[in-house]
Scaffold this motif. Structure first.
Motif, PDB file in Angstrom:
ATOM      1  N   UNK A 134      31.527  39.498  25.450  1.00 34.05           N
ATOM      2  CA  UNK A 134      32.636  40.270  26.004  1.00 34.05           C
ATOM      3  C   UNK A 134      32.609  40.317  27.524  1.00 34.05           C
ATOM      4  N   UNK A 135      33.776  40.159  28.101  1.00 36.38           N
ATOM      5  CA  UNK A 135      33.953  40.162  29.554  1.00 36.38           C
ATOM      6  C   UNK A 135      33.736  41.559  30.126  1.00 36.38           C
ATOM      7  N   UNK A 136      33.220  41.614  31.355  1.00 36.59           N
ATOM      8  CA  UNK A 136      33.142  42.859  32.104  1.00 36.59           C
ATOM      9  C   UNK A 136      34.060  42.732  33.318  1.00 36.59           C
ATOM     10  N   UNK A 137      35.234  43.321  33.231  1.00 40.88           N
ATOM     11  CA  UNK A 137      36.220  43.167  34.299  1.00 40.88           C
ATOM     12  C   UNK A 137      35.775  43.826  35.600  1.00 40.88           C
ATOM     13  N   UNK A 138      35.016  44.908  35.500  1.00 40.56           N
ATOM     14  CA  UNK A 138      34.506  45.574  36.704  1.00 40.56           C
ATOM     15  C   UNK A 138      33.530  44.666  37.435  1.00 40.56           C
ATOM     16  N   UNK A 139      32.625  44.049  36.689  1.00 35.23           N
ATOM     17  CA  UNK A 139      31.648  43.138  37.280  1.00 35.23           C
ATOM     18  C   UNK A 139      32.351  41.932  37.897  1.00 35.23           C
ATOM     19  N   UNK A 140      33.325  41.390  37.194  1.00 34.81           N
ATOM     20  CA  UNK A 140      34.027  40.205  37.703  1.00 34.81           C
ATOM     21  C   UNK A 140      34.803  40.536  38.968  1.00 34.81           C
ATOM     22  N   UNK A 143      31.952  40.904  41.796  1.00 35.20           N
ATOM     23  CA  UNK A 143      31.027  39.809  42.097  1.00 35.20           C
ATOM     24  C   UNK A 143      31.562  38.426  41.747  1.00 35.20           C
ATOM     25  N   UNK A 144      32.712  38.345  41.128  1.00 41.22           N
ATOM     26  CA  UNK A 144      33.166  37.066  40.594  1.00 41.22           C
ATOM     27  C   UNK A 144      34.046  36.261  41.533  1.00 41.22           C
ATOM     28  N   UNK A 145      34.250  34.991  41.159  1.00 36.52           N
ATOM     29  CA  UNK A 145      35.241  34.149  41.801  1.00 36.52           C
ATOM     30  C   UNK A 145      34.807  33.395  43.032  1.00 36.52           C
ATOM     31  N   UNK A 146      33.533  33.454  43.401  1.00 35.90           N
ATOM     32  CA  UNK A 146      33.105  32.871  44.663  1.00 35.90           C
ATOM     33  C   UNK A 146      32.611  31.441  44.614  1.00 35.90           C
ATOM     34  N   UNK A 147      32.606  30.825  43.449  1.00 32.13           N
ATOM     35  CA  UNK A 147      32.040  29.483  43.336  1.00 32.13           C
ATOM     36  C   UNK A 147      32.576  28.786  42.091  1.00 32.13           C
ATOM     37  N   UNK A 148      32.434  27.466  42.099  1.00 38.07           N
ATOM     38  CA  UNK A 148      32.718  26.637  40.934  1.00 38.07           C
ATOM     39  C   UNK A 148      31.386  26.180  40.369  1.00 38.07           C
ATOM     40  N   UNK A 197      30.110  33.882  33.674  1.00 43.28           N
ATOM     41  CA  UNK A 197      31.026  35.015  33.746  1.00 43.28           C
ATOM     42  C   UNK A 197      31.722  35.093  35.103  1.00 43.28           C
ATOM     43  N   UNK A 198      30.989  34.856  36.183  1.00 49.20           N
ATOM     44  CA  UNK A 198      31.498  35.123  37.521  1.00 49.20           C
ATOM     45  C   UNK A 198      32.050  33.904  38.245  1.00 49.20           C
ATOM     46  N   UNK A 199      32.008  32.736  37.622  1.00 50.32           N
ATOM     47  CA  UNK A 199      32.539  31.540  38.268  1.00 50.32           C
ATOM     48  C   UNK A 199      34.065  31.590  38.313  1.00 50.32           C
ATOM     49  N   UNK A 200      34.633  30.940  39.321  1.00 47.14           N
ATOM     50  CA  UNK A 200      36.092  30.831  39.382  1.00 47.14           C
ATOM     51  C   UNK A 200      36.590  29.724  38.456  1.00 47.14           C
ATOM     52  N   UNK A 201      35.715  28.747  38.175  1.00 38.44           N
ATOM     53  CA  UNK A 201      36.010  27.683  37.213  1.00 38.44           C
ATOM     54  C   UNK A 201      34.692  27.027  36.819  1.00 38.44           C
ATOM     55  N   UNK A 202      34.639  26.489  35.614  1.00 38.00           N
ATOM     56  CA  UNK A 202      33.433  25.838  35.098  1.00 38.00           C
ATOM     57  C   UNK A 202      33.811  24.479  34.531  1.00 38.00           C
ATOM     58  N   UNK A 218      36.826  33.041  31.731  1.00 42.68           N
ATOM     59  CA  UNK A 218      36.522  32.181  32.876  1.00 42.68           C
ATOM     60  C   UNK A 218      37.139  30.817  32.634  1.00 42.68           C
ATOM     61  N   UNK A 219      37.997  30.317  33.507  1.00 41.18           N
ATOM     62  CA  UNK A 219      38.604  28.998  33.299  1.00 41.18           C
ATOM     63  C   UNK A 219      37.538  27.920  33.141  1.00 41.18           C
ATOM     64  N   UNK A 220      37.679  27.085  32.107  1.00 38.19           N
ATOM     65  CA  UNK A 220      36.636  26.098  31.819  1.00 38.19           C
ATOM     66  C   UNK A 220      37.257  24.804  31.332  1.00 38.19           C
TER      67      UNK A 220
END
Length: 356
Positions: A134-140, A143-148, A197-202, A218-220
């Motif tokens: 399950x996703x944690x929207x608060x954590x994302x 801390x999320x979205x800063x890298x691929x 969880x925190x990647x902007x794309x995988x 997470x987009x994958x």
């Protein structure tokens, strides 16, 4: 005495095994014991009291240890049997009777389902337990979205992603040091999940990376193998996927503006959740990772350190962000510098081919 619960543990190169157990743990109100997958038949207790256990994942390196002990009260779900295991199980009347008795068997892939049905074992396609993470929207959000993230893709693919990406691109492998203690490996699996969880794309070749990404929103993009792999049957269709040549064309997947993940996995997630909740009577429903979860760098160093013929070998890093680099190292065969008394006393000098 109340019901007891057990969870699978492992000692192998693939951290995907532990990710399967992290997913199953959501449905256990507590963990009273751990059982090695390769020793399922030898699990015993003094009282012979039965332990409820979710038997999901990949089976197995030593199929002679199947079926499990009668001490285990099993839920057979999201199971995959490899080809060597199938030949052993097919020749074992005891194994076939066990699967029939405790069926219907939820199969991770359609090929396993067909194998069991051909043996007269009731079976259905359940898909993979990692879909219940399950996703944690608060954590994302914090801390999320800063890298691929590239997971187990070849050098050319990583270089292409780096030329395409507006963000840092980190590289990761599923293979970890098999000498890491089994319970520490469960914690290590959470670090991997944190990365997904925190990647902007995988971009990955691994099911146990792609499917958790679906769960985490997470987009994958899953790159299909060049050879047919029956493990993917009925699963790669749940995720954006393509051949290696399609991905290398640069036209199929834009890591800066990735397409939304398909939502066809949701029906499997909901069915898995209901089945597991009914079996154990429990569902934490909490996000897989806490709001403030961050990898413990020093603990990671301790986990990945091991001894070989008296010589200590370890990964090392400069600061918290270098946990990404530490995980990118293929710890199962790389030889590292001896561990130092001060982790920060070495200048980090890691190869560009793993991280830029």
């Amino acid at each position: 005495m109340g019901t007891k619960y057990a969870l699978m543990k492992y000692r192998a190169l693939n951290i995907g095994d532990e990710i399967q157990s992290v997913a199953a743990s959501r449905f256990l109100p507590r963990i009273d014991d751990y059982v090695f997958r390769e020793q399922l038949d030898s699990f015993r207790t003094d009282s012979q009291e039965k332990y409820k256990m979710i038997l999901n994942g990949w089976y197995m390196h030593h199929p002679k240890h199947f079926p499990p002990s009668k001490t285990i009260d099993p839920l057979l779900i999201s199971m995959y049997f490899n080809k060597p295991a199938r030949s052993v199980i097919a020749a074992s009347r005891e194994s076939i009777e066990y699967l029939r008795e405790h069926g219907p068997v939820g199969c991770r892939d359609k090929d396993t389902m067909r194998f069991l049905l051909d043996k007269g074992i009731p079976a259905y396609h359940s898909a993979c337990m990692t879909l219940t993470l399950t996703e944690n929207k608060t954590l994302k959000a914090s801390q999320g979205g800063g890298y691929v993230l590239c997971v187990d893709v070849n050098n050319d693919t990583v270089e292409l992603v780096r030329t395409m990406s507006d963000k840092p691109v980190y590289r990761l492998t599923k293979r970890v040091n098999p000498f890491v203690e089994s319970l520490d490996r469960l914690e290590l699996a959470k670090v991997y999940l944190y990365m997904y969880h925190n990647a902007s794309a995988v971009v990955t070749t691994n099911l146990h990376t792609a499917l958790p990404c679906l769960s985490f929103n997470t987009p994958v993009c899953l790159i299909d193998g060049e050879k047919e792999d029956t493990r993917f049957d009925g699963l790669n269709c749940l995720v954006n996927h393509c051949s290696l040549s399609e991905f290398m064309s640069g036209k199929f997947y834009d890591v800066n503006n990735p397409p939304a993940n398909p939502d066809s996995f949701i029906k499997f997630r909901d069915s898995l959740t209901e089945t597991c909740r009914k079996f154990t009577g429990y569902d934490s429903e909490a996000p897989t990772l806490d709001d403030n979860y961050k990898p413990d760098v020093m603990k990671m160093l301790q986990m990945l350190q091991y001894s070989n013929e008296g010589r200590n070998r370890s990964v090392w890093w400069v600061d918290m962000k270098d946990i990404l680099r530490a995980l990118a190292v293929k710890t199962y065969h790389k030889i590292f510098r001896p561990a130092c008394t001060s982790v920060r006393s070495y200048e980090y000098n890691y190869s560009d081919r793993y991280l830029r």
